[in-house]
Motif scaffolding. Structure first.
Motif, short mmCIF file in Angstrom:
data_model
loop_
_atom_site.label_atom_id
_atom_site.label_comp_id
_atom_site.label_asym_id
_atom_site.label_seq_id
_atom_site.Cartn_x
_atom_site.Cartn_y
_atom_site.Cartn_z
N ASP A 271 0.82 -1.21 0.00
CA ASP A 271 0.00 0.00 0.00
C ASP A 271 0.86 1.26 0.00
O ASP A 271 0.48 2.27 -0.61
N GLU A 272 1.98 1.21 0.71
CA GLU A 272 2.84 2.39 0.80
C GLU A 272 3.87 2.45 -0.33
O GLU A 272 4.61 3.42 -0.45
N ASN A 273 3.93 1.38 -1.15
CA ASN A 273 4.87 1.29 -2.27
C ASN A 273 6.29 1.57 -1.81
O ASN A 273 6.98 2.43 -2.35
N VAL A 274 6.74 0.79 -0.82
CA VAL A 274 8.09 0.95 -0.28
C VAL A 274 8.95 -0.29 -0.55
O VAL A 274 9.94 -0.53 0.14
N GLY A 275 8.58 -1.09 -1.56
CA GLY A 275 9.37 -2.27 -1.88
C GLY A 275 8.52 -3.34 -2.52
O GLY A 275 7.44 -3.08 -3.06
N ARG A 276 8.99 -4.58 -2.43
CA ARG A 276 8.28 -5.74 -2.95
C ARG A 276 8.26 -6.81 -1.87
O ARG A 276 9.20 -6.93 -1.07
N VAL A 277 7.19 -7.65 -1.87
CA VAL A 277 7.05 -8.65 -0.81
C VAL A 277 6.48 -9.94 -1.39
O VAL A 277 5.61 -9.92 -2.25
N SER A 278 7.03 -11.06 -0.93
CA SER A 278 6.55 -12.39 -1.32
C SER A 278 6.03 -13.10 -0.08
O SER A 278 6.62 -13.01 1.00
N GLU A 279 4.93 -13.82 -0.26
CA GLU A 279 4.33 -14.55 0.87
C GLU A 279 4.23 -16.05 0.62
O GLU A 279 3.65 -16.77 1.43
N ASP A 280 4.78 -16.53 -0.50
CA ASP A 280 4.64 -17.95 -0.81
C ASP A 280 5.89 -18.77 -0.50
O ASP A 280 5.93 -19.98 -0.72
N GLY A 281 6.96 -18.10 0.00
CA GLY A 281 8.17 -18.83 0.37
C GLY A 281 8.93 -19.40 -0.80
O GLY A 281 9.76 -20.29 -0.63
N SER A 282 8.68 -18.90 -2.00
CA SER A 282 9.33 -19.42 -3.21
C SER A 282 10.49 -18.52 -3.60
O SER A 282 10.33 -17.30 -3.74
N ALA A 283 11.65 -19.13 -3.83
CA ALA A 283 12.81 -18.37 -4.28
C ALA A 283 12.59 -17.83 -5.69
O ALA A 283 13.10 -16.75 -6.02
N ASP A 284 11.83 -18.55 -6.51
CA ASP A 284 11.54 -18.07 -7.86
C ASP A 284 10.71 -16.78 -7.82
O ASP A 284 10.99 -15.82 -8.56
N THR A 285 9.68 -16.78 -6.97
CA THR A 285 8.87 -15.57 -6.83
C THR A 285 9.70 -14.42 -6.31
O THR A 285 9.61 -13.29 -6.81
N LEU A 286 10.54 -14.70 -5.32
CA LEU A 286 11.36 -13.66 -4.74
C LEU A 286 12.33 -13.09 -5.77
O LEU A 286 12.60 -11.88 -5.80
N ALA A 287 12.87 -13.95 -6.64
CA ALA A 287 13.80 -13.49 -7.66
C ALA A 287 13.11 -12.57 -8.67
O ALA A 287 13.67 -11.54 -9.07
N LEU A 288 11.89 -12.92 -9.07
CA LEU A 288 11.15 -12.06 -10.00
C LEU A 288 10.86 -10.70 -9.38
O LEU A 288 10.99 -9.66 -10.03
N LEU A 289 10.46 -10.71 -8.10
CA LEU A 289 10.18 -9.44 -7.42
C LEU A 289 11.46 -8.62 -7.25
O LEU A 289 11.44 -7.39 -7.34
N ALA A 290 12.57 -9.31 -6.98
CA ALA A 290 13.84 -8.61 -6.82
C ALA A 290 14.23 -7.89 -8.10
O ALA A 290 14.64 -6.72 -8.08
N LEU A 291 14.11 -8.58 -9.24
CA LEU A 291 14.45 -7.96 -10.52
C LEU A 291 13.52 -6.79 -10.82
O LEU A 291 13.95 -5.75 -11.34
N GLU A 292 12.24 -6.96 -10.49
CA GLU A 292 11.27 -5.88 -10.71
C GLU A 292 11.63 -4.66 -9.88
O GLU A 292 11.58 -3.52 -10.37
N LEU A 293 12.02 -4.88 -8.64
CA LEU A 293 12.38 -3.78 -7.76
C LEU A 293 13.68 -3.12 -8.20
O LEU A 293 13.78 -1.89 -8.29
N ILE A 294 14.69 -3.92 -8.48
CA ILE A 294 16.01 -3.39 -8.86
C ILE A 294 15.92 -2.59 -10.15
O ILE A 294 16.44 -1.47 -10.26
N ASP A 295 15.22 -3.15 -11.15
CA ASP A 295 15.13 -2.47 -12.44
C ASP A 295 14.25 -1.22 -12.36
O ASP A 295 14.35 -0.35 -13.22
N GLY A 296 13.40 -1.15 -11.33
CA GLY A 296 12.53 0.02 -11.20
C GLY A 296 13.12 1.15 -10.38
O GLY A 296 12.55 2.25 -10.34
N LEU A 297 14.25 0.90 -9.74
CA LEU A 297 14.85 1.94 -8.90
C LEU A 297 15.27 3.16 -9.72
O LEU A 297 15.16 4.30 -9.25
N GLY A 298 15.74 2.91 -10.94
CA GLY A 298 16.19 4.03 -11.75
C GLY A 298 15.07 4.91 -12.24
O GLY A 298 15.25 6.13 -12.40
N SER A 299 13.89 4.32 -12.49
CA SER A 299 12.77 5.09 -13.02
C SER A 299 11.88 5.68 -11.94
O SER A 299 11.07 6.58 -12.21
#
Length: 351
Positions: A292-320
């Motif tokens: 809600d506060e748009n202060v990062g990305r969060v995963s609740e399924d305990g999957s490393a694959d999900t976390l990796a996708l969110l990590a890339l989304e967050l990292i690539d979005g920092l510049g924009s």
């Protein structure tokens, strides 16, 4: 790009080889480019060449591989092929991690002419005996020590899943709690680092101390995670300076938690204006706060694959998105700052 199928000689069967200069003129390419591909596999051992077959890579990869001895060339190529990242950055990192005795570009140490050959043999035999004794000791204790660590980690994970126990430790010894959480929840973060090893612009820094942290560091080394760095515990006053050099803060909670939990490190991240990448238990209020506060990305399924996708989304979005720092600090000031808590308490007492 180049491949191991590139020939080492130009020409046709039954004819004299075509001169490189004529080929360069015919195909309108630089002569140096042709010579580079002619010598592409020069200095590379046959085993490494066999592993590189049918893979694409730049000539600079083999240029760097030539700085390694044959056995190390094979190890390096196996690591790159396994991770499907046969790149200059990867092979340079492997070269830097190569011991001097396995590098071809490091001259051997000069022999001490003052030491007689027999004395050198005696010294070498003594050192080998010490190494052998140390190895046997480690070999005999490895199984039991690893079992103890696995059992201890399982116990800590179960212990921290108890809300009452965790709340007590957080009140009495918050620093100890942070180390216990590090041990219990680090596994998925190492999995994340392994999945992002191809990103040369991404690195992971873990700060802590103790034997369990050493175990995690050994696990990272065993996986060949060159993008992971472990740092000893630092003074709390140095933490803001450390966060200022980071781009994302990591939060990992045991997915078996049933309660809502906002860890102290999340608050320090927000205070420092650092967006977070979190892996937490399902239904935790922290997830809705982050989204809600748009202060990062969060995963609740305990999957490393999900976390990796969110990590890339967050990292690539920092510049924009340049508003992360302002939103994080605003969230901290609005909900978690001591001044806010004091005002809430006074307002409740005045009712």
């Amino acid at each position: 790009m180049a491949s191991t199928k590139a020939g080492c000689r130009f020409g046709h069967r039954g004819r004299e080889p075509v001169e490189s200069e004529r080929l360069a003129r015919a195909f309108n390419v630089n002569l140096s480019s042709i010579n580079q591909r002619v010598n592409l596999l020069s200095g590379i051992c046959p085993e490494a060449i066999a592993l590189l077959q049918d893979h694409q890579f730049t000539p600079d990869v083999t240029r760097i591989l030539r700085n390694m001895k044959a056995a190390r060339q094979v190890e390096a190529v196996e690591l790159m092929v396994a991770s499907n990242t046969i790149t200059v950055a990867h092979v340079e990192a492997l070269l830097k991690a190569t011991p001097p005795e396995q590098r071809a570009d490091v001259p051997p140490p000069e022999r001490d002419s003052k030491t007689a050959p027999m004395e050198q043999l005696v010294k070498l035999e003594k050192e080998m005996s010490q190494v052998q004794a140390t190895y046997k000791d480690a070999e005999s204790n490895y199984g039991s020590e690893l079992l103890n660590l696995v059992v201890a980690k399982g116990y800590l994970t179960k212990l921290l899943a108890n809300p009452a126990v965790k709340s007590y430790i957080e009140r009495k010894e918050p620093e100890i709690l942070s180390h216990l959480e590090l041990v219990a929840n680090m596994g998925i973060l190492l999995d994340l680092a392994e999945k992002l090893i191809h990103r040369t612009d991404v690195g992971f820094l873990f700060v802590g101390r103790g034997s369990d942290v050493k175990k995690l560091a050994a696990d990272a080394q065993a996986r060949g995670l060159l993008n992971v760095l472990f740092q000893d515990e630092i003074h709390p006053d140095e933490i803001p300076c450390l966060y200022a050099q980071c781009q994302v803060g990591l939060v990992a909670l045991d997915p078996r938690h049933k309660s809502h939990n906002i860890p102290g490190k999340f608050l320090t991240y927000m205070q420092s204006g650092l967006p977070v990448l979190a892996n937490i238990n399902a239904g935790n209020d922290l997830a809705s706060i982050i989204r809600d506060e748009n202060v990062g990305r969060v995963s609740e399924d305990g999957s490393a694959d999900t976390l990796a996708l969110l990590a890339l989304e967050l990292i690539d979005g920092l510049g924009s998105d340049g508003g992360y720092k302002e939103r994080c600090r605003g969230l901290y000031a609005r909900l978690f700052a001591p001044e806010t808590a004091v005002r809430q308490i006074l307002a409740a007492l005045n009712k």
